[in-house]
Design a protein around this motif. Structure first.
Motif, PDB file in Angstrom:
ATOM      1  N   ALA A  87      18.238  -6.528 -31.866  1.00 52.99           N
ATOM      2  CA  ALA A  87      18.938  -5.294 -31.515  1.00 52.99           C
ATOM      3  C   ALA A  87      18.243  -4.091 -32.127  1.00 52.99           C
ATOM      4  O   ALA A  87      18.083  -3.049 -31.475  1.00 52.99           O
ATOM      5  CB  ALA A  87      20.396  -5.375 -31.987  1.00 52.99           C
ATOM      6  N   GLN A  88      17.816  -4.233 -33.405  1.00 55.07           N
ATOM      7  CA  GLN A  88      17.113  -3.137 -34.068  1.00 55.07           C
ATOM      8  C   GLN A  88      15.810  -2.818 -33.355  1.00 55.07           C
ATOM      9  O   GLN A  88      15.445  -1.646 -33.185  1.00 55.07           O
ATOM     10  CB  GLN A  88      16.837  -3.504 -35.527  1.00 55.07           C
ATOM     11  CG  GLN A  88      16.124  -2.428 -36.328  1.00 55.07           C
ATOM     12  CD  GLN A  88      16.970  -1.176 -36.452  1.00 55.07           C
ATOM     13  OE1 GLN A  88      18.160  -1.244 -36.712  1.00 55.07           O
ATOM     14  NE2 GLN A  88      16.355  -0.022 -36.242  1.00 55.07           N
ATOM     15  N   HIS A  89      15.104  -3.836 -32.897  1.00 61.79           N
ATOM     16  CA  HIS A  89      13.855  -3.624 -32.151  1.00 61.79           C
ATOM     17  C   HIS A  89      14.132  -2.840 -30.868  1.00 61.79           C
ATOM     18  O   HIS A  89      13.403  -1.900 -30.521  1.00 61.79           O
ATOM     19  CB  HIS A  89      13.217  -4.975 -31.837  1.00 61.79           C
ATOM     20  CG  HIS A  89      11.940  -4.866 -31.058  1.00 61.79           C
ATOM     21  ND1 HIS A  89      11.907  -4.847 -29.666  1.00 61.79           N
ATOM     22  CD2 HIS A  89      10.649  -4.757 -31.459  1.00 61.79           C
ATOM     23  CE1 HIS A  89      10.665  -4.731 -29.270  1.00 61.79           C
ATOM     24  NE2 HIS A  89       9.884  -4.677 -30.333  1.00 61.79           N
ATOM     25  N   ASP A  90      15.194  -3.210 -30.154  1.00 64.74           N
ATOM     26  CA  ASP A  90      15.537  -2.501 -28.920  1.00 64.74           C
ATOM     27  C   ASP A  90      15.925  -1.050 -29.206  1.00 64.74           C
ATOM     28  O   ASP A  90      15.554  -0.142 -28.454  1.00 64.74           O
ATOM     29  CB  ASP A  90      16.701  -3.206 -28.208  1.00 64.74           C
ATOM     30  CG  ASP A  90      16.270  -4.503 -27.546  1.00 64.74           C
ATOM     31  OD1 ASP A  90      15.069  -4.662 -27.272  1.00 64.74           O
ATOM     32  OD2 ASP A  90      17.146  -5.359 -27.305  1.00 64.74           O
ATOM     33  N   LEU A  91      16.669  -0.851 -30.295  1.00 62.54           N
ATOM     34  CA  LEU A  91      17.104   0.511 -30.610  1.00 62.54           C
ATOM     35  C   LEU A  91      15.922   1.382 -31.028  1.00 62.54           C
ATOM     36  O   LEU A  91      15.883   2.575 -30.711  1.00 62.54           O
ATOM     37  CB  LEU A  91      18.160   0.477 -31.714  1.00 62.54           C
ATOM     38  CG  LEU A  91      19.490  -0.176 -31.319  1.00 62.54           C
ATOM     39  CD1 LEU A  91      20.428  -0.228 -32.511  1.00 62.54           C
ATOM     40  CD2 LEU A  91      20.135   0.583 -30.161  1.00 62.54           C
ATOM     41  N   THR A  92      14.954   0.795 -31.723  1.00 62.12           N
ATOM     42  CA  THR A  92      13.746   1.549 -32.066  1.00 62.12           C
ATOM     43  C   THR A  92      12.981   1.934 -30.806  1.00 62.12           C
ATOM     44  O   THR A  92      12.519   3.071 -30.665  1.00 62.12           O
ATOM     45  CB  THR A  92      12.853   0.717 -32.999  1.00 62.12           C
ATOM     46  OG1 THR A  92      13.573   0.418 -34.197  1.00 62.12           O
ATOM     47  CG2 THR A  92      11.583   1.478 -33.351  1.00 62.12           C
ATOM     48  N   ALA A  93      12.862   0.990 -29.886  1.00 63.58           N
ATOM     49  CA  ALA A  93      12.191   1.283 -28.611  1.00 63.58           C
ATOM     50  C   ALA A  93      12.976   2.323 -27.822  1.00 63.58           C
ATOM     51  O   ALA A  93      12.380   3.195 -27.155  1.00 63.58           O
ATOM     52  CB  ALA A  93      12.047  -0.001 -27.799  1.00 63.58           C
ATOM     53  N   LEU A  94      14.298   2.263 -27.901  1.00 60.84           N
ATOM     54  CA  LEU A  94      15.135   3.245 -27.210  1.00 60.84           C
ATOM     55  C   LEU A  94      14.884   4.640 -27.757  1.00 60.84           C
ATOM     56  O   LEU A  94      14.697   5.598 -27.005  1.00 60.84           O
ATOM     57  CB  LEU A  94      16.608   2.867 -27.370  1.00 60.84           C
ATOM     58  CG  LEU A  94      17.643   3.845 -26.812  1.00 60.84           C
ATOM     59  CD1 LEU A  94      17.517   3.950 -25.303  1.00 60.84           C
ATOM     60  CD2 LEU A  94      19.056   3.410 -27.197  1.00 60.84           C
ATOM     61  N   ARG A  95      14.851   4.753 -29.088  1.00 60.75           N
ATOM     62  CA  ARG A  95      14.581   6.048 -29.699  1.00 60.75           C
ATOM     63  C   ARG A  95      13.210   6.575 -29.306  1.00 60.75           C
ATOM     64  O   ARG A  95      13.053   7.744 -28.947  1.00 60.75           O
ATOM     65  CB  ARG A  95      14.673   5.920 -31.226  1.00 60.75           C
ATOM     66  CG  ARG A  95      14.427   7.224 -31.986  1.00 60.75           C
ATOM     67  CD  ARG A  95      14.181   6.929 -33.441  1.00 60.75           C
ATOM     68  NE  ARG A  95      12.990   6.093 -33.602  1.00 60.75           N
ATOM     69  CZ  ARG A  95      12.736   5.371 -34.688  1.00 60.75           C
ATOM     70  NH1 ARG A  95      13.577   5.355 -35.686  1.00 60.75           N
ATOM     71  NH2 ARG A  95      11.627   4.639 -34.744  1.00 60.75           N
ATOM     72  N   ASP A  96      12.204   5.702 -29.356  1.00 59.14           N
ATOM     73  CA  ASP A  96      10.854   6.137 -29.007  1.00 59.14           C
ATOM     74  C   ASP A  96      10.741   6.529 -27.537  1.00 59.14           C
ATOM     75  O   ASP A  96       9.984   7.437 -27.188  1.00 59.14           O
ATOM     76  CB  ASP A  96       9.852   5.015 -29.307  1.00 59.14           C
ATOM     77  CG  ASP A  96       9.741   4.721 -30.800  1.00 59.14           C
ATOM     78  OD1 ASP A  96      10.167   5.585 -31.592  1.00 59.14           O
ATOM     79  OD2 ASP A  96       9.245   3.641 -31.153  1.00 59.14           O
ATOM     80  N   MET A 143      10.203  16.990 -19.006  1.00 58.87           N
ATOM     81  CA  MET A 143      10.060  17.459 -20.378  1.00 58.87           C
ATOM     82  C   MET A 143      11.385  17.461 -21.135  1.00 58.87           C
ATOM     83  O   MET A 143      11.402  17.703 -22.348  1.00 58.87           O
ATOM     84  CB  MET A 143       9.486  18.887 -20.376  1.00 58.87           C
ATOM     85  CG  MET A 143       8.071  19.000 -19.841  1.00 58.87           C
ATOM     86  SD  MET A 143       6.891  18.044 -20.821  1.00 58.87           S
ATOM     87  CE  MET A 143       7.065  18.821 -22.423  1.00 58.87           C
ATOM     88  N   ILE A 144      12.484  17.207 -20.442  1.00 62.16           N
ATOM     89  CA  ILE A 144      13.798  17.328 -21.066  1.00 62.16           C
ATOM     90  C   ILE A 144      13.930  16.448 -22.308  1.00 62.16           C
ATOM     91  O   ILE A 144      14.371  16.920 -23.361  1.00 62.16           O
ATOM     92  CB  ILE A 144      14.917  17.039 -20.050  1.00 62.16           C
ATOM     93  CG1 ILE A 144      15.004  18.195 -19.051  1.00 62.16           C
ATOM     94  CG2 ILE A 144      16.270  16.852 -20.752  1.00 62.16           C
ATOM     95  CD1 ILE A 144      16.017  17.976 -17.948  1.00 62.16           C
ATOM     96  N   PRO A 145      13.560  15.152 -22.271  1.00 60.28           N
ATOM     97  CA  PRO A 145      13.721  14.333 -23.470  1.00 60.28           C
ATOM     98  C   PRO A 145      12.945  14.860 -24.674  1.00 60.28           C
ATOM     99  O   PRO A 145      13.466  14.906 -25.781  1.00 60.28           O
ATOM    100  CB  PRO A 145      13.219  12.955 -23.033  1.00 60.28           C
ATOM    101  CG  PRO A 145      13.371  12.952 -21.552  1.00 60.28           C
ATOM    102  CD  PRO A 145      13.074  14.349 -21.126  1.00 60.28           C
ATOM    103  N   ALA A 146      11.681  15.255 -24.457  1.00 61.06           N
ATOM    104  CA  ALA A 146      10.876  15.761 -25.568  1.00 61.06           C
ATOM    105  C   ALA A 146      11.446  17.062 -26.108  1.00 61.06           C
ATOM    106  O   ALA A 146      11.473  17.296 -27.321  1.00 61.06           O
ATOM    107  CB  ALA A 146       9.427  15.960 -25.111  1.00 61.06           C
ATOM    108  N   LEU A 147      11.935  17.925 -25.210  1.00 57.92           N
ATOM    109  CA  LEU A 147      12.530  19.185 -25.659  1.00 57.92           C
ATOM    110  C   LEU A 147      13.806  18.936 -26.446  1.00 57.92           C
ATOM    111  O   LEU A 147      14.053  19.590 -27.470  1.00 57.92           O
ATOM    112  CB  LEU A 147      12.818  20.094 -24.457  1.00 57.92           C
ATOM    113  CG  LEU A 147      11.642  20.914 -23.934  1.00 57.92           C
ATOM    114  CD1 LEU A 147      12.041  21.652 -22.661  1.00 57.92           C
ATOM    115  CD2 LEU A 147      11.181  21.909 -24.995  1.00 57.92           C
ATOM    116  N   LEU A 148      14.642  18.018 -25.967  1.00 55.22           N
ATOM    117  CA  LEU A 148      15.876  17.713 -26.686  1.00 55.22           C
ATOM    118  C   LEU A 148      15.573  17.164 -28.076  1.00 55.22           C
ATOM    119  O   LEU A 148      16.251  17.498 -29.049  1.00 55.22           O
ATOM    120  CB  LEU A 148      16.712  16.714 -25.891  1.00 55.22           C
ATOM    121  CG  LEU A 148      17.353  17.244 -24.601  1.00 55.22           C
ATOM    122  CD1 LEU A 148      18.089  16.119 -23.882  1.00 55.22           C
ATOM    123  CD2 LEU A 148      18.296  18.403 -24.889  1.00 55.22           C
TER     124      LEU A 148
END
Length: 624
Positions: free
Chosen positions: A64-73, A421-426
């Motif tokens: 789960a932690q691996h997936d959440l790290t990938a989600l954040r990235d 660009m929305i994700p990077a700007l957020l």
């Protein structure tokens, strides 16, 4: 009649009763041993079950932690998670974020299932031995709720918003965001509940690995909860503030942190920003000289007048933001614009070169009219240091500042119109908020009530509890705060009948070089009566204490010193007029009685070129 005695004949062997007793003993011996063995086997089996399921649960939590790290990235990427062009509007395909969130939720749910049941529950209740098991159960449950009820809904919202951006433009994005506001609010509420539950788990058990896992989870939740609250407030107010229900106009101040002011820096270049159904554009760019002679009449209360009235913040533009309470400056700025042009504004924003650097890191460089590339790595130095060496003419330098603001703002507007660009700007906006380099005020009362609860509102909180704020205002007219370092140490002491003694140590360092700086940077417009050298600075240093606090003593560099008392939004404020020579440090120590100091204080962080360094020492409880 006498009843005769009758002997009942015994038909068996004379020793049979004795044999029966022996047989019963022979039977009862193995049975007892079996019962005892079975009783012993139950905890052994339970321990084995807990061990096996614990290993499996750990594996699921790591997945789960691996997936959440990938989600954040993945949120830092641009186009990877946009739905394909063939997807119909309103029915976007599952995005990468949704897949990762769903996978993380599945792993966390399995970890939670593995750590439930009679064996885990019973073992977790055991004194001392059960501490780690209780913590593991709590971590698994928290991870399950976090992934399933917080991150999955949020991840599901973002791709739908981006799908709207592609299929219906920014207005559709805002409509989607408005519809998702309840989901964001629920996620923020659940995240806060999970954090509180995690903080209640045993944190000091006989198994250090579990203690570390609990600490890591708590730290992550401490960071996540404010972010979910920020997102919930943004979902509530952003659509209307960006013109979903009618065009909006805002005052945007670019604060020059080379000359410190309460909200950050001197209000130099500015712009009027228009928002129309999510599309942002600029109607006007100017600098401080345009509004220097404008007088406003804004009632900011008796405390504000007593604290700042002598500096004429409503008529001297350079003093309009001496207070760290951003709504005060915002109301002065918008009133000044109305008096200057007759135009009404719907609110105000403030950013600084540090904020521009973080945003340009997401968007890529902007191009100045002279061809200079304005990047994340050079924007602070260009605006806060290099420009003063480049231009002797004040008018040319101010025009250069406006060009810098226009170039950076134009690049940001271009990026904001690109849904990829929305994700990077957020992500960049979140970093700007975390550093306190974005402040927002709305002239609409319902929106401002929502904003006031979040740090990016720049509101000086007026609630009870321990508080520590170091605020400096440049009193010399120099541009030397580019070279200013600040540190604050908050140390609780003994309990008293008034609460607790607290010692606050503040050290300020002026790193200005002894030579080589332009005269405009070092000039002293305060015209001191004592001798100074180029690079010497002067600051009004104000310390904001918790409500009800009382100063009992102060020393500067080890010598007793008198502080000027004041009050702002209920906080006692103690101010010192401080001369800070070049290449020197000065240390101010305040001793106070704080009525509520059983926990860490709220820290007011004034955003300048170099961030404030803060050390908070732990406080134990007072009383029995």
């Amino acid at each position: 009649m006498t009843v005769p005695k009758v002997r009942v004949p015994f038909t068996g062997r004379p020793g049979r009763a004795r044999d029966a007793r022996r047989a019963r003993r022979r039977v009862s011996g193995p049975l007892a041993r079996n019962v005892l063995l079975a009783a012993a086997a139950v905890p052994a089996a339970a321990a084995a079950w807990i061990g096996v399921t614990g290993v499996l649960a750990r594996s699921e939590l790591l997945a789960a932690q691996h997936d959440l790290t990938a989600l954040r990235d993945s949120f830092a990427t641009s186009a990877e998670h946009l739905p394909s062009k063939g997807v119909a509007a309103g029915a976007p395909a599952e995005s990468a974020q949704e897949r990762l969130a769903r996978s993380a939720a599945g792993h966390a749910a399995r970890a939670h299932d593995l750590t439930t049941g009679p064996a885990w529950y019973t073992a977790a209740q055991l004194p001392f031995l059960g501490g780690p098991l209780e913590t593991v159960r709590g971590i698994a449950q928290a991870s399950d709720r976090l992934a399933g009820a917080v991150l999955s809904p949020l991840a599901g919202a973002v791709p739908r918003l981006e799908a709207g951006a592609r299929t219906g433009g920014i207005p559709r994005v805002l409509t989607r965001l408005e519809s998702e506001a309840p989901a964001f609010a629920r996620a923020a509420r659940v995240a806060a509940e999970v954090r509180d539950d995690a903080h209640g788990l045993p944190g000091s058990t006989w198994l250090p690995a579990v203690d570390r896992a609990r600490t890591q989870l708590s730290d992550q939740l401490d960071r996540l909860v404010p972010q979910t609250r920020d997102a919930a407030v943004a979902a509530r107010v952003m659509p209307s503030m960006l013109g979903s229900h009618g065009q909006r106009r805002y005052f945007l101040a670019f604060q020059n942190t080379a000359e410190a002011r309460g909200t950050g820096g001197l209000p130099g270049a500015f712009a009027v920003l228009r928002a129309d159904r999510g599309h942002l554009s600029f109607e006007h760019f100017g600098n401080n000289t345009e509004l220097d002679s404008t007088t406003t009449h804004v009632n900011l209360g008796a405390e504000f007048t007593a604290q700042y009235g002598n500096n004429q913040p409503e008529s001297a533009w350079a003093n309009s933001n001496l207070s760290p309470h951003f709504p005060n400056a915002a109301r002065i700025w918008t009133a000044a614009w109305r008096n200057h042009t007759g135009g009404r504004l719907d609110g105000a924003f403030a950013i600084d070169p540090g904020a521009l650097g973080l945003l340009l890191r997401a968007t890529g460089p902007a191009r100045m009219p002279d061809g200079t590339a304005l990047t994340a790595d050079n924007v602070v130095d260009i605006t806060q240091r290099d420009a003063y060496a480049k231009f002797d003419n004040i008018a040319q330098r101010k025009a250069y500042f406006v060009d810098t603001a226009r170039a950076a703002a134009g690049r940001l507007m271009t990026a904001a119109d690109d849904p990829r660009m929305i994700p990077a700007l957020l992500s960049a906006v979140r970093d700007v908020q975390r550093e306190g380099r974005l402040q927002v005020w709305s002239a609409h009362a319902d929106e401002q009530r929502q904003l006031a609860s979040r740090p990016f509102s720049g509101v000086l909180p007026d609630g009870p509890g321990p508080f520590a704020g170091l605020v400096v205002n440049n009193a010399a007219g120099t541009k030397l705060d580019y070279y200013l370092d600040r540190s604050l140490v908050w140390a609780p002491g003994a309990c008293t009948d008034r609460g607790r003694s607290v010692t606050t140590t503040m050290t300020l360092t002026n790193r200005a070089p002894v030579s080589g700086l332009p005269e405009y940077v070092t000039q002293r417009v305060d015209y001191p009566s004592y001798r100074t050298h180029p690079g010497d600075n002067r600051l009004l240093l104000s310390y904001y204490a918790g409500k009800g606090a009382r100063l009992t003593g102060a020393t500067l560099d080890g010598r007793r010193v008198a502080m000027i008392p004041g009050v702002e939004r209920g906080h006692p404020v103690y101010t010192l007029d401080l001369e800070l020579p070049r290449q020197s440090s000065r240390t101010l120590v305040l001793r106070l009685n704080e009525p509520e100091a059983d926990h860490a204080p709220t820290i007011l962080r004034q955003a300048l070129v170099t961030p404030l360094r803060v050390t908070v020492k732990p406080a134990g409880p007072c009383g029995g």
